[in-house]
Scaffold this motif. Structure first.
Motif, PDB file in Angstrom:
ATOM      1  N   PRO A 245       0.902  -1.178  -0.048  1.00 55.01           N
ATOM      2  CA  PRO A 245      -0.077   0.027  -0.060  1.00 55.01           C
ATOM      3  C   PRO A 245       0.836   1.267   0.007  1.00 55.01           C
ATOM      4  N   ILE A 246       2.019   1.316   0.698  1.00 57.42           N
ATOM      5  CA  ILE A 246       2.843   2.517   0.890  1.00 57.42           C
ATOM      6  C   ILE A 246       3.390   2.784  -0.545  1.00 57.42           C
ATOM      7  N   VAL A 247       3.919   1.623  -1.431  1.00 58.26           N
ATOM      8  CA  VAL A 247       4.501   1.780  -2.814  1.00 58.26           C
ATOM      9  C   VAL A 247       3.300   2.254  -3.618  1.00 58.26           C
ATOM     10  N   TRP A 248       2.041   1.711  -3.388  1.00 56.96           N
ATOM     11  CA  TRP A 248       0.697   2.207  -4.395  1.00 56.96           C
ATOM     12  C   TRP A 248       0.677   3.485  -4.085  1.00 56.96           C
ATOM     13  N   GLY A 249       0.600   3.995  -2.664  1.00 62.69           N
ATOM     14  CA  GLY A 249       0.234   5.428  -2.044  1.00 62.69           C
ATOM     15  C   GLY A 249       1.274   6.331  -2.771  1.00 62.69           C
ATOM     16  N   ALA A 250       2.405   6.027  -2.913  1.00 66.94           N
ATOM     17  CA  ALA A 250       3.462   6.943  -3.564  1.00 66.94           C
ATOM     18  C   ALA A 250       3.259   6.849  -5.038  1.00 66.94           C
ATOM     19  N   ILE A 251       2.939   6.041  -5.485  1.00 65.52           N
ATOM     20  CA  ILE A 251       2.579   5.973  -7.077  1.00 65.52           C
ATOM     21  C   ILE A 251       1.465   6.763  -7.628  1.00 65.52           C
ATOM     22  N   ILE A 252       0.482   6.498  -6.680  1.00 65.28           N
ATOM     23  CA  ILE A 252      -0.939   7.250  -6.903  1.00 65.28           C
ATOM     24  C   ILE A 252      -0.652   8.658  -6.748  1.00 65.28           C
ATOM     25  N   ALA A 253      -0.032   9.361  -5.784  1.00 66.50           N
ATOM     26  CA  ALA A 253       0.378  10.567  -5.353  1.00 66.50           C
ATOM     27  C   ALA A 253       1.058  11.167  -6.369  1.00 66.50           C
ATOM     28  N   VAL A 254       2.215  10.415  -6.819  1.00 66.64           N
ATOM     29  CA  VAL A 254       3.024  10.934  -8.086  1.00 66.64           C
ATOM     30  C   VAL A 254       2.105  11.167  -9.294  1.00 66.64           C
ATOM     31  N   ALA A 255       1.150  10.009  -9.618  1.00 69.37           N
ATOM     32  CA  ALA A 255       0.244  10.269 -10.901  1.00 69.37           C
ATOM     33  C   ALA A 255      -0.778  11.458 -10.782  1.00 69.37           C
ATOM     34  N   VAL A 256      -1.172  11.565  -9.695  1.00 67.18           N
ATOM     35  CA  VAL A 256      -2.172  12.540  -9.468  1.00 67.18           C
ATOM     36  C   VAL A 256      -1.729  14.035  -9.170  1.00 67.18           C
ATOM     37  N   PHE A 257      -0.602  14.220  -8.866  1.00 66.04           N
ATOM     38  CA  PHE A 257       0.055  15.476  -8.186  1.00 66.04           C
ATOM     39  C   PHE A 257      -0.493  16.589  -9.027  1.00 66.04           C
ATOM     40  N   HIS A 258      -0.285  16.750 -10.573  1.00 65.03           N
ATOM     41  CA  HIS A 258      -0.463  17.782 -11.298  1.00 65.03           C
ATOM     42  C   HIS A 258      -2.217  18.323 -11.016  1.00 65.03           C
ATOM     43  N   GLY A 259      -2.982  17.132 -10.896  1.00 65.17           N
ATOM     44  CA  GLY A 259      -4.505  17.847 -10.565  1.00 65.17           C
ATOM     45  C   GLY A 259      -4.764  18.187  -9.204  1.00 65.17           C
ATOM     46  N   TYR A 260      -3.627  17.587  -8.352  1.00 64.42           N
ATOM     47  CA  TYR A 260      -3.949  18.044  -6.874  1.00 64.42           C
ATOM     48  C   TYR A 260      -3.252  19.422  -6.846  1.00 64.42           C
ATOM     49  N   ASP A 261      -2.268  19.563  -7.633  1.00 62.80           N
ATOM     50  CA  ASP A 261      -1.504  20.985  -7.356  1.00 62.80           C
ATOM     51  C   ASP A 261      -2.711  22.166  -8.166  1.00 62.80           C
ATOM     52  N   LYS A 262      -3.266  21.677  -9.161  1.00 64.13           N
ATOM     53  CA  LYS A 262      -4.251  23.024  -9.862  1.00 64.13           C
ATOM     54  C   LYS A 262      -5.438  23.095  -8.751  1.00 64.13           C
ATOM     55  N   LEU A 263      -5.870  21.979  -8.077  1.00 68.97           N
ATOM     56  CA  LEU A 263      -6.881  22.151  -7.310  1.00 68.97           C
ATOM     57  C   LEU A 263      -6.476  22.872  -5.878  1.00 68.97           C
ATOM     58  N   GLN A 264      -5.335  22.900  -5.602  1.00 69.70           N
ATOM     59  CA  GLN A 264      -4.722  23.503  -4.414  1.00 69.70           C
ATOM     60  C   GLN A 264      -4.704  25.010  -4.873  1.00 69.70           C
ATOM     61  N   THR A 265      -4.307  25.222  -6.048  1.00 73.95           N
ATOM     62  CA  THR A 265      -4.439  26.599  -6.531  1.00 73.95           C
ATOM     63  C   THR A 265      -5.973  27.261  -6.561  1.00 73.95           C
ATOM     64  N   VAL A 266      -6.679  26.389  -7.110  1.00 76.29           N
ATOM     65  CA  VAL A 266      -8.068  26.971  -7.042  1.00 76.29           C
ATOM     66  C   VAL A 266      -8.585  27.210  -5.763  1.00 76.29           C
ATOM     67  N   LEU A 267      -8.279  26.540  -4.632  1.00 70.53           N
ATOM     68  CA  LEU A 267      -8.832  26.598  -3.370  1.00 70.53           C
ATOM     69  C   LEU A 267      -7.891  27.668  -2.647  1.00 70.53           C
ATOM     70  N   GLY A 268      -7.027  28.314  -3.070  1.00 71.47           N
ATOM     71  CA  GLY A 268      -6.352  29.260  -2.415  1.00 71.47           C
ATOM     72  C   GLY A 268      -5.119  28.795  -1.848  1.00 71.47           C
ATOM     73  N   GLY A 269      -4.495  27.749  -2.197  1.00 72.49           N
ATOM     74  CA  GLY A 269      -3.440  27.241  -1.454  1.00 72.49           C
ATOM     75  C   GLY A 269      -3.789  26.453  -0.247  1.00 72.49           C
ATOM     76  N   ARG A 270      -4.875  25.745  -0.254  1.00 73.56           N
ATOM     77  CA  ARG A 270      -5.219  24.893   1.146  1.00 73.56           C
ATOM     78  C   ARG A 270      -5.031  23.560   0.587  1.00 73.56           C
ATOM     79  N   ARG A 271      -3.782  23.181   1.060  1.00 76.54           N
ATOM     80  CA  ARG A 271      -3.478  21.814   0.650  1.00 76.54           C
ATOM     81  C   ARG A 271      -4.010  20.663   1.542  1.00 76.54           C
ATOM     82  N   ILE A 272      -4.435  20.798   2.744  1.00 75.79           N
ATOM     83  CA  ILE A 272      -5.156  19.819   3.394  1.00 75.79           C
ATOM     84  C   ILE A 272      -6.388  19.743   2.614  1.00 75.79           C
ATOM     85  N   THR A 273      -7.133  20.615   2.708  1.00 75.31           N
ATOM     86  CA  THR A 273      -8.274  20.478   1.704  1.00 75.31           C
ATOM     87  C   THR A 273      -8.350  20.069   0.746  1.00 75.31           C
TER      88      THR A 273
END
Length: 371
Positions: A44-72
């Motif tokens: 699960p940890i390896v998969w979690g790291a792979i999934i995090a890398v794969a979706v990071f660009h989408g997460y980064d864009k959503l974080q920008t839309v939410l005004g930098g709220r990384r937890i949200t």
């Protein structure tokens, strides 16, 4: 000038050797102990790291839309991934259970009818006559046909139960991996600094380049193999639903698996086309045939566009690594194999080009004193 007595120097040497051996043993034991404790969570940890890398660009864009709220942003991405994983799994499981129950009920009431094979089936080369004979027996005496293949059905049933248990465990691991990926995303800055520190510790400054290659390779495989397989399977599943094909959810899952292992969905589409031309009306069968012709080459179109994009490694290296890793370690090997082969290629290329005339020319330019 005096020299230490041999007995004293030998005693010191032995004492230091014993101390070093004890320290190494303690460290090795601690590492082994940590591994045993963390082993159930490694996948699960390896998969979690792979999934995090794969979706990071989408997460980064959503974080920008939410005004930098990384937890949200991390929580929303995690919930979305859980929704995309759990809901289709529940629907597929419910579809399989209800379909199996209806099939058993129809058989017990004697209402299960299989149409006879078309006359053209017997004319197929090599396999036509056996298929036509078995199909005819199923349509005329289903009970006798099932009695003849009962040993095979028992073995298939045991395999199906084992596969179902494995699928349930895999689903739990994926849920845990998605939660871990959410934690990685929420702490992406710290994780990035840690990754760079580890890479630099192992390989110096070139380690940063290797870390970048690993990141882009994981993202490339996620979009070029898994993403393409998912798109093609969903398109095929849409055709199954519109055409009213039985067990559309199961067939869609099989298409996804065949797409991941690079066998292609044509293996599933051809029997469905034959089934529809044998049982459905002409308009439905022809419409699905046209849809199947459009869906079949989707992977050949999208894969060259997505696989290897942004990675300074030939696409063939990434593809061979992904497929070889899958054959050795399952789905997770898609990513590990591609990353390992890409890094191996870069190391080999750096070793081959080291000391070449071009490198020596660049070094002489750097070392040349200023006028």
């Amino acid at each position: 000038m005096t020299f230490p007595e041999p007995s004293i120097s030998n005693d010191v040497f032995m004492r230091r050797t014993v101390e070093a051996a004890i320290r190494v043993g303690v460290i090795a034991g601690l590492v082994a102990w940590c591994f045993l404790i963390a082993r159930p969570f490694l996948v699960p940890i390896v998969w979690g790291a792979i999934i995090a890398v794969a979706v990071f660009h989408g997460y980064d864009k959503l974080q920008t839309v939410l005004g930098g709220r990384r937890i949200t942003a991390a929580v929303l991405i995690t919930l979305l991934m859980l929704l995309l994983l759990v809901v289709p799994s529940v629907l597929l499981g419910d579809s399989l259970v209800s379909g199996a129950r209806n099939l058993v009920d129809s058989f017990q009431r004697g209402e299960l009818q299989i149409p006879p094979p078309p006359e053209s089936v017997s004319g197929w080369p090599l396999v036509g006559e056996p298929i036509a004979k078995a199909w005819t027996l199923l349509s005329q005496d289903l009970e006798e046909a099932l009695r003849q293949v009962s040993p095979l059905l028992k073995g298939f049933g045991l395999w199906l139960l084992t596969a179902a248990a494995g699928a349930g465990l895999a689903l739990l691991q994926f849920v845990l991996a998605i939660l871990i990926s959410g934690a990685f995303l929420a702490n992406s800055e710290a994780a990035g600094r840690m990754t760079q520190a580890v890479a630099r510790r192992f390989a110096g400054e070139p380690g940063l380049e290797f870390a970048r290659i690993a990141e882009k390779t994981v993202r490339s495989v996620a979009s070029g193999i898994l993403g393409v397989a998912l798109i093609q399977a969903l398109l095929a599943g849409l055709g199954f639903l519109v055409a009213g094909v039985p067990a559309a959810g199961l067939l869609t899952l099989i298409c996804l698996l065949f797409g991941v292992i690079q066998l292609g969905v044509v293996i599933v589409l051809i029997p469905v086309v034959i089934y529809l031309f044998s049982t459905a009306d002409t308009l439905t069968a022809v419409g699905f045939l046209i849809w199947a012709i459009l869906v079949a080459p989707v992977d050949n179109i999208l894969k060259p566009l997505l696989l290897g994009r942004g990675v300074d490694v030939p696409m063939l290296i990434v593809f061979v690594g992904a497929i070889g890793g899958f054959l050795n370690a399952g789905i997770i090997g898609l990513f590990i194999g591609a990353v390992v082969l890409a890094l191996g290629y870069k190391l080999f290329f750096a070793w081959v080009t080291e000391g070449s005339p071009a490198d020596r020319a660049r070094e002489s330019e750097v070392r040349r004193p200023l006028a």
